[in-house]
Every structure is written in C-alpha cells, then in structure tokens.
Enzyme design. Structure first.
Site, PDB file in Angstrom:
ATOM      1  N   LYS A   1       0.831  -1.205   0.000  1.00 34.57           N
ATOM      2  CA  LYS A   1       0.000   0.000   0.000  1.00 34.57           C
ATOM      3  C   LYS A   1       0.865   1.255   0.000  1.00 34.57           C
ATOM      4  CE  LYS A   1      -3.944   1.985   2.535  1.00 34.57           C
ATOM      5  NZ  LYS A   1      -4.918   1.711   3.611  1.00 34.57           N
TER       6      LYS A   1
ATOM      7  N   SER B   1      -9.376   2.094   2.607  1.00 36.64           N
ATOM      8  CA  SER B   1      -8.422   2.816   1.791  1.00 36.64           C
ATOM      9  C   SER B   1      -7.378   1.898   1.149  1.00 36.64           C
ATOM     10  CB  SER B   1      -7.695   3.869   2.643  1.00 36.64           C
ATOM     11  OG  SER B   1      -6.925   3.255   3.672  1.00 36.64           O
TER      12      SER B   1
ATOM     13  N   SER C   1     -10.221   0.248   6.736  1.00 35.89           N
ATOM     14  CA  SER C   1      -9.494   0.338   5.475  1.00 35.89           C
ATOM     15  C   SER C   1      -8.889  -0.951   4.947  1.00 35.89           C
ATOM     16  CB  SER C   1      -8.372   1.371   5.607  1.00 35.89           C
ATOM     17  OG  SER C   1      -8.888   2.630   5.942  1.00 35.89           O
TER      18      SER C   1
END
Length: 476
Positions: A96, A165, A189
């Site tokens: 990420k 996210s 997330s």
C-alpha cells in the site's frame, strides 16, 4: 474458500463464486520446492496479468519491474541451492502506498509528494525484504488513505469501487495480480476492501505489527496487515513481519507459530449486528442469516443480544462506534495535515481531507478525552463478553461493493468522498477495540463478494486464526 479469477478485461471483469479458488503463494512455493516452477516464473505470470488487467482495474500506482526481476532471480537461485530465506521467499507482493518501500515513491495520491523514491524501508517492508519477498510495487490509495478517492476499480465489476483505503491492495489480490498485498486500517481500510474484493484480510491486534515507516493517520488505531489469496498466506505474512521486526508501541508482537494453526471448532460465538444492520439491503441480510444458520447447524452456539445481556450492553455501546471512532480519527490526524497546509498552502490537500482536518481542529482536548473514555468502555465490555465466547462474528462490509460513479479518468474529491468507498459501520468497532479481525470470502450477493468478519479480543490472534480456519473450511 477463495475467489474466482478475473475472466477478462472488459467493463465487467467477471462474477464471484465463493466455491472457486485463487492460486495461493503456499501452492506456488510447493512448486518451487518440487522444481516445477521458480520465483521468476511466478513473477512473470504476475506481470502478464498486470499488463492485461491493470489498465482497467488500476490497482498499482508504481511498479519496479527491474527490481522485482532481480529479487525473483535471487530467490530462484536460493531455491535451486535449497536455501530459501523463509516460507515467503520469492512471493510477489504489492505494498500500500502509505507504507515506505526503499527505491519507490510514496505519493499517497497527493500533490504534497512527488516521484522521488524514498531511501529506506518501513519496518514491515524491511521485514518482508529480509524474508525474500519480491516487493513488486505500490498500490493505489485515497489521498493519505483518507482523502479523495483513487481510480481503482473492483475486479469483479469495474463499475464498482474496490473499497478504501487499501483499494489497490484489495483489487490486486482479488484479480490474482499478486497472491499477497500489505494494507493498513484505521477505521475500516483493510477489512472492507478485503470483503469487496474477496481477499482473506487479516487485521492483527493493534501494535502486534510494527507500523514504523507508515504514514500516520490516527496512531492509537493505526494497524497494518496482509490481504491474501488464502488464510495461510495471510498468517504467514503477518508472522514473518512480526518475528523479524517485532511489534510497535511497546507490543512484543504476535505469539503462536509460523505455520497457520490447525482448524479449531468454536463452542460459542457472539453475533454482533451493530449500527451497520440498518444499512443492509435484503439480499445481504439474507446471506448473513443463511451463514448464521449454517454455523449453528454445525453445532456452534451463536449468542446475540436477545439471549445475552452482556452482548446487548455491548451492542448498545457500539451504536456510537462510528461517531467515537471518527472523533478520535480526526483529532489524531491533525498532524501531519496541518504541517502540509502550513508548508504548501491550503490547496495542498483536497477538499475531502480539508473537511476532516477542520473537524479535528475544532475539537478540544476535552472532546478527545470524552471520545477516548467511550472507547475504553467499549473495550471493557468487549473483554467481558470475550470471556464467554471463542470469538465474535458480523459482516465485513454492509453489502457488496457499491457503484461509486468514479470513472477511469479521474478521482472523487468532495467533503464526503471517503464514503464512496463504503460504510465503516461494521468495521469501526474493531479498529477501536484493537483486537484481531479477519474477513473471510464466504458469501456472494448479486454476483459480488461479501466477507464474514471474525473478531477476537486483543492478543488472541493465533487462536482466532484457528477459529477462522474452521469457519473457512466448513462454512463456504
């Protein structure tokens, strides 16, 4: 159970079948050890799939193909010499874009940062590199993991969000571009995009994995964790990070053993409805009801508020979970956002991020203390119920991934753009509690994946993994 592979690269990338399976890294490693494949061959398969699918899905914001090939070649040589560094050696992984990887930029979908590569690994990236993982690239995120939405598409239906996210991580694993990606969670997330993209998402106990080198959002709730093609892949990734770099904030790290534990049938589970139940469509409500019937038919006791006063009291407290979590979130995110604005002007951050920053700046220390006190009461009640059960279950999202209206040409930026990536109402409680949580891809609604969330009290990660394994093997 696992996910159906993406069928094509059209506007709709194929429906979801909970009974189908994606190739796992542990299966690939068995092929390495048997001489039927190599890490370089596996990497080339990943690159071919990315080249074919990512123009639509847009999971990756940066790829280091030369670096990945060099790492895969080194791993191939180690396997040829029967000297792999770890059970993760040779695994292509996405990271990420909130987590530093040496030699790759960390832009986080923001104009504040440019393409300059960072010069050091985050603690988790360092641990994975030491284990021999092939760090292939960075995956798309909303701005700073909480602002304007990224362009990432859901691999099972490109008209839908991939969630947030950990958007790119979820889509990359769901599309079989990589078997494992490393995400993070502060509100919802990691577990939510795992549900939307049919990943095995694992949010370990808060602090059990070192978050050093990750962009902070709300440090008292920031977690990192793997999103993977199998439960075993997820546990192995978390274990390698923990054993090589330790925990964070005074936490010693995970306990247990390197291999995924044997399945453990739970005697009793607490079913939590939470605020999210009011957000469900009828199909998702029915899918969860059928899952609960299946679990009970297998001889597991499901306790709920109607038969247990402690659970009723917990659910009453959890009605405030979204609000309490959000207040802690916006208060703690004030830095570094205020520094970005101070250095670059108010236009440095999006309207989405600005709206959250303004709410945080409007809070007083007394407001923050009140939110923390409510979180403490929730944690205490969870601990009380946890003494009576082997875990908690609820949904991992309030239904399948929604249609978010974001096309491939741009991103959403409006004060509530973060809501286009899905509700947090089933996720915010366990981000606050800090205990471990899994999303298991065991349900389908309207041809889209919906995860079963399995949660535990703090530092029960290994035992909860055993319970999750039993549910995965028996309830799909």
């Amino acid at each position: 159970m696992a996910k159906i592979a993406v069928q094509n690269a059209g506007a709709s990338l194929g429906g979801y079948d909970p009974g189908s399976r994606l190739p796992t890294f542990l299966a690939a490693r068995a092929a390495f050890l048997a001489g039927r494949s190599t890490p370089r061959m596996l990497l080339e398969e990943s690159l071919e799939r990315i080249a074919r699918l990512d123009p639509v899905i847009q999971a990756f914001c940066f790829l280091d193909v030369p670096g990945a090939r060099a790492a895969a070649d080194a791993a191939t040589q180690r396997y040829a010499q029967n000297r792999p560094l770890s059970p993760l050696d040779g695994c292509p992984m996405g990271i990420k874009d909130t987590i530093h990887v040496r030699g790759m930029p960390s832009k986080m979908n923001s104009a504040v940062y440019d393409d300059t590569p960072v010069r050091f690994d985050a603690a988790s990236s360092y641990a994975l590199r030491q284990a021999g993982a092939v760090l292939l690239g960075k995956t798309h995120v909303p701005e700073f993991a909480m602002g304007k939405s990224p362009p990432t598409r859901n691999p099972f239906d490109a008209r839908r969000t991939a969630g947030g996210s950990s958007s790119g991580c979820g889509a990359a694993v769901g599309a079989a571009m990589v078997p494992i990606a490393l995400g993070n969670q502060t509100g919802g997330s990691l577990i939510r995009p795992s549900s939307f993209n049919a990943n095995y998402g694992f949010k370990p106990t808060h602090g059990a994995l070192n978050v050093g080198g990750m962009h902070p959002i709300a440090p008292s709730q920031d977690h990192i964790g793997p999103m993977a093609a199998s439960l075993a892949d997820a546990w192995l990734t978390a274990w390698e990070i923990s054993t090589r770099i330790g925990g964070h904030n005074g936490h010693p790290g995970l306990s247990g053993a390197p291999a995924v534990p044997r399945a453990l049938k739970p005697l009793r589970l607490a079913r939590l409805d939470t605020l999210g139940m009011a957000q469900l469509d009828e199909a998702t409500r029915e899918a969860m009801a059928q899952m609960c019937h299946r679990i009970e038919a297998l001889g597991v006791g499901l306790l709920d508020r109607d038969c247990n006063d402690a659970i009723a009291a917990l659910e009453d407290l959890l009605l405030e979970a979204d609000d309490v979590s959000d207040r802690i979130f916006v208060y703690e995110l004030r830095w570094p956002l205020v520094a970005y604005v101070d250095a670059n002007g108010p236009e440095a951050i999006s309207a989405t991020a600005k709206a959250r920053l303004e709410r945080g700046l409007a809070m007083t220390p007394a407001d923050y203390r009140q939110a923390l006190a409510k979180r403490d009461r929730i944690r205490a009640q969870v601990a009380l119920v946890g003494q009576q059960v082997d875990g908690f279950i609820t949904l991992a999202s309030s239904g399948p991934a929604p249609f978010d209206g974001v096309d491939q040409a741009g991103t959403v930026d409006r004060p509530n753009a973060h809501l286009s990536t899905g509700s947090r109402s089933f996720l915010s409680p366990w981000s606050m509690v800090g205990g471990p949580a899994f999303s298991l891809p065991l349900m389908a609604v309207d041809g889209m994946p919906v995860g079963l969330q399995v949660m535990g009290t703090a530092d029960t990660d290994y035992r909860l993994t055993a319970v999750a394994r039993w549910l995965d093997e028996n309830c799909g």
